[in-house]
Structures are given as structure tokens and as C-alpha cells.
Design a protein around this motif. Structure first.
Motif, PDB file in Angstrom:
ATOM      1  N   ASN A   1       0.806  -1.223   0.000  1.00  0.00           N
ATOM      2  CA  ASN A   1       0.000   0.000   0.000  1.00  0.00           C
ATOM      3  C   ASN A   1       0.840   1.275   0.000  1.00  0.00           C
ATOM      4  O   ASN A   1       0.474   2.264  -0.658  1.00  0.00           O
ATOM      5  N   ASP A   2       1.961   1.265   0.727  1.00  0.00           N
ATOM      6  CA  ASP A   2       2.716   2.500   0.940  1.00  0.00           C
ATOM      7  C   ASP A   2       3.926   2.660   0.032  1.00  0.00           C
ATOM      8  O   ASP A   2       4.339   3.787  -0.259  1.00  0.00           O
ATOM      9  N   ILE A   3       4.509   1.555  -0.409  1.00  0.00           N
ATOM     10  CA  ILE A   3       5.714   1.638  -1.236  1.00  0.00           C
ATOM     11  C   ILE A   3       5.431   1.216  -2.670  1.00  0.00           C
ATOM     12  O   ILE A   3       5.783   1.913  -3.619  1.00  0.00           O
ATOM     13  N   GLY A   4       4.777   0.063  -2.829  1.00  0.00           N
ATOM     14  CA  GLY A   4       4.452  -0.392  -4.170  1.00  0.00           C
ATOM     15  C   GLY A   4       4.320  -1.899  -4.228  1.00  0.00           C
ATOM     16  O   GLY A   4       4.625  -2.606  -3.258  1.00  0.00           O
ATOM     17  N   PRO A   5       3.859  -2.417  -5.365  1.00  0.00           N
ATOM     18  CA  PRO A   5       3.666  -3.857  -5.511  1.00  0.00           C
ATOM     19  C   PRO A   5       4.987  -4.618  -5.469  1.00  0.00           C
ATOM     20  O   PRO A   5       5.973  -4.203  -6.074  1.00  0.00           O
ATOM     21  N   ILE A   6       4.982  -5.725  -4.750  1.00  0.00           N
ATOM     22  CA  ILE A   6       6.179  -6.560  -4.640  1.00  0.00           C
ATOM     23  C   ILE A   6       6.248  -7.503  -5.839  1.00  0.00           C
ATOM     24  O   ILE A   6       5.386  -8.360  -6.012  1.00  0.00           O
ATOM     25  N   ASP A   7       7.264  -7.321  -6.669  1.00  0.00           N
ATOM     26  CA  ASP A   7       7.452  -8.168  -7.854  1.00  0.00           C
ATOM     27  C   ASP A   7       8.358  -9.360  -7.551  1.00  0.00           C
ATOM     28  O   ASP A   7       8.246 -10.404  -8.193  1.00  0.00           O
ATOM     29  N   ILE A   8       9.266  -9.169  -6.586  1.00  0.00           N
ATOM     30  CA  ILE A   8      10.280 -10.176  -6.264  1.00  0.00           C
ATOM     31  C   ILE A   8      10.349 -10.313  -4.750  1.00  0.00           C
ATOM     32  O   ILE A   8      10.443  -9.305  -4.038  1.00  0.00           O
ATOM     33  N   ALA A   9      10.294 -11.536  -4.253  1.00  0.00           N
ATOM     34  CA  ALA A   9      10.475 -11.769  -2.821  1.00  0.00           C
ATOM     35  C   ALA A   9      11.589 -12.785  -2.638  1.00  0.00           C
ATOM     36  O   ALA A   9      11.536 -13.883  -3.207  1.00  0.00           O
ATOM     37  N   ILE A  10      12.601 -12.413  -1.878  1.00  0.00           N
ATOM     38  CA  ILE A  10      13.693 -13.340  -1.561  1.00  0.00           C
ATOM     39  C   ILE A  10      13.595 -13.708  -0.088  1.00  0.00           C
ATOM     40  O   ILE A  10      13.747 -12.858   0.786  1.00  0.00           O
ATOM     41  N   ASN A  11      13.313 -14.973   0.172  1.00  0.00           N
ATOM     42  CA  ASN A  11      13.204 -15.477   1.542  1.00  0.00           C
ATOM     43  C   ASN A  11      14.582 -15.922   2.021  1.00  0.00           C
ATOM     44  O   ASN A  11      14.983 -17.071   1.831  1.00  0.00           O
ATOM     45  N   ASN A  12      15.285 -14.983   2.640  1.00  0.00           N
ATOM     46  CA  ASN A  12      16.650 -15.257   3.084  1.00  0.00           C
ATOM     47  C   ASN A  12      16.769 -15.378   4.604  1.00  0.00           C
ATOM     48  O   ASN A  12      17.749 -15.933   5.103  1.00  0.00           O
ATOM     49  N   ALA A  13      15.800 -14.864   5.350  1.00  0.00           N
ATOM     50  CA  ALA A  13      15.895 -14.883   6.815  1.00  0.00           C
ATOM     51  C   ALA A  13      16.105 -16.315   7.306  1.00  0.00           C
ATOM     52  O   ALA A  13      15.380 -17.232   6.919  1.00  0.00           O
ATOM     53  N   GLY A  14      17.104 -16.491   8.152  1.00  0.00           N
ATOM     54  CA  GLY A  14      17.387 -17.830   8.663  1.00  0.00           C
ATOM     55  C   GLY A  14      18.306 -17.770   9.867  1.00  0.00           C
ATOM     56  O   GLY A  14      19.040 -16.792  10.059  1.00  0.00           O
ATOM     57  N   ILE A  15      18.254 -18.815  10.684  1.00  0.00           N
ATOM     58  CA  ILE A  15      19.125 -18.908  11.850  1.00  0.00           C
ATOM     59  C   ILE A  15      19.795 -20.279  11.868  1.00  0.00           C
ATOM     60  O   ILE A  15      19.349 -21.210  11.197  1.00  0.00           O
TER      61      ILE A  15
END
Length: 255
Positions: free
Chosen positions: A83-97
Motif C-alpha cells: 500500500n505504501d511503497i508499491g507492488p512486490i514483484d520479487i520476494a527473496i526469503n533469506n531470513a534464517g538462523i
């Protein structure tokens, strides 16, 4: 092959776990290729520092702090970005422990944490962004797996299990969503010098073993993941789906 296939101008990318290490390097690579990038991590202070670093380099970056293991927080954050920045075209799921301990002594709470961040976090973010991508009929989801999705090593059994799950979840997402115009693939790094691997990188005995075990004969540098990430994020991979791209110096193919 036209260079325009790899152009990311006009695209918006969300990279989770991008305040340092591989995530920050991938965010920088996409931004240098023309994408607007939203950085994510739980720590607002580290996230702000990462944003300042990339902005100083003249890159177009935003930040959004949230915990990927928290389903509601993730849904709300994705909605704010859309809503505030723009449509997400690419999502990289990198978060990890990561946590290292023998299986018989592995703390149950640590097991639950690894599952929550590495597996559930990937599911939460993918599910949230896919709602918008499916409606638009396009989108790229890149799940950061690991060479440990193919191989196992003592003391990291639970981490290996989570990355195997990420690899198979990638296949499942592609099987369901490819028909709607999405491309979902995984990037599988080998051994790279990152904060997550600092204990190993500073261990001469482990480094000697790794250099012998890896055909390329060395640790990877995080910037060497850039080309693979740009490929999977760009139009160059529009008919690539459910694939796991290993960037590991050959360790997964050699005895």
C-alpha cells in the motif's frame, strides 16, 4: 542473449534477513540492477544501518522491520509495503538462523526456533506476497535454501532438516502457482563467509577440510551469489520453476 533480460528497472523486491551477510549482498545486487528494494530484519537498528549503507552507494532502498516467524506481523507488513511503497514483484526469503549441537543434545526450544524462522518464515512471507502476485498474474519468489538441502553434516542436523523443507516447499509452491504466472525457485549457497558462519570461517581445521572437500578449493564470497539471484529475479528465468540452483563451488557434486 539480450542484457535487457536481466534488467530489474521498475521492479520492487523484498529481501528478508537483509541487514547483513547474504541478504544484504543480494539486496545490493538487485538494487544495482535497477530494482527498488525493501530491506527486512527484526533489528531496527541494524536494518537502518544497512539502509544507510546502500543509500550512500546511491541505491533505491526502503526498510521494513518485522519478524518472519510471526504470521500476523508478516501479513500486516506485506500489506503496508504493497500500500505504501508499491507492488512486490520479487520476494527473496533469506531470513534464517543456525545453531550447532549434536542431535542427542539439541535443545528442543532451539529446534522450534529453527523451524519457526527457516521454514515457517519462508511459508509466511511467500503466502503473504503470493496473494498479491496471483492477483496480478506475475511474480518471482526466491527461497534461500542451502547446500545442506542436499547434504548432511554432523552437529547441524536440524538446520539441514529445515533447508530440506525449504527446498521441497519451493517445489510445492511452483507446482501450485506456476500456472498463474509466478516463478518460484531456490538458491542454494554452499559455504560462504558470513556472520552465520563466522565460527567456522575462523577455524583453521574446518577451513582446511572445506578447501580439500570443495572442488573450487575455497570459501565462497557473498558477492558471488549475485548473478544467480539476478537470473532468478529477472525475465531470464521466466520458464524456470521449482528449481534449486546450487552456488557451492562444486561441493555438492564431488566425493
Amino acid at each position: 542473449m539480450s542484457c535487457s533480460l536481466f534488467d530489474l528497472k521498475g521492479r520492487m523486491a523484498l529481501v528478508t534477513g537483509s541487514s547483513q551477510g547474504i541478504g544484504l549482498s543480494l539486496a545490493k545486487a538487485l538494487a544495482k540492477q535497477g530494482a527498488q528494494v525493501v530491506l527486512n530484519a527484526r533489528d531496527e537498528t541494524k536494518l537502518s544501518a544497512a539502509q544507510a549503507q546502500l543509500k550512500t552507494a546511491g541505491l533505491d532502498v526502503y526498510r521494513c522491520a518485522f519478524d518472519v516467524s510471526d504470521h500476523s506481523a508478516t501479513e500486516e507488513a506485506i500489506a503496508r509495503i504493497e500500500n505504501d511503497i508499491g507492488p512486490i514483484d520479487i520476494a527473496i526469503n533469506n531470513a534464517g538462523i543456525q545453531y550447532r549441537e549434536s542431535l542427542e543434545a539439541f535443545p528442543v526450544d532451539r529446534w522450534e526456533q529453527l523451524l519457526a524462522v527457516n521454514v515457517s518464515g519462508t511459508f509466511h512471507v511467500s503466502r503473504a506476497v503470493a496473494k498479491y502476485m496471483l492477483a496480478r498474474g506475475r511474480g518471482k519468489i526466491i527461497n534461500v535454501a542451502s547446500v545442506q538441502s542436499e547434504l548432511a553434516r554432523s552437529s547441524i542436523g536440524p538446520y539441514t532438516a529445515t533447508k530440506g523443507a525449504v527446498r521441497n516447499l519451493t517445489r510445492a509452491m511452483a507446482a501450485e502457482w506456476a500456472r498463474y504466472g509466478l516463478q518460484i525457485n531456490a538458491l542454494a549457497p554452499g559455504y560462504f563467509k558470513t556472520p552465520l558462519n563466522s565460527a567456522l570461517a575462523s577455524d583453521p581445521e574446518f577451513t582446511a577440510w572445506l578447501e580439500t572437500r570443495t572442488p573450487a578449493g575455497r570459501w565462497g564470497e557473498v558477492d558471488e551469489l549475485s548473478g544467480a539471484a539476478i537470473f532468478l529475479a529477472s525475465d531470464a528465468s521466466n520458464f524456470v520453476n521449482g528449481h534449486t540452483l546450487f552456488v557451492d563451488g562444486g561441493i555438492s557434486i564431488a566425493l
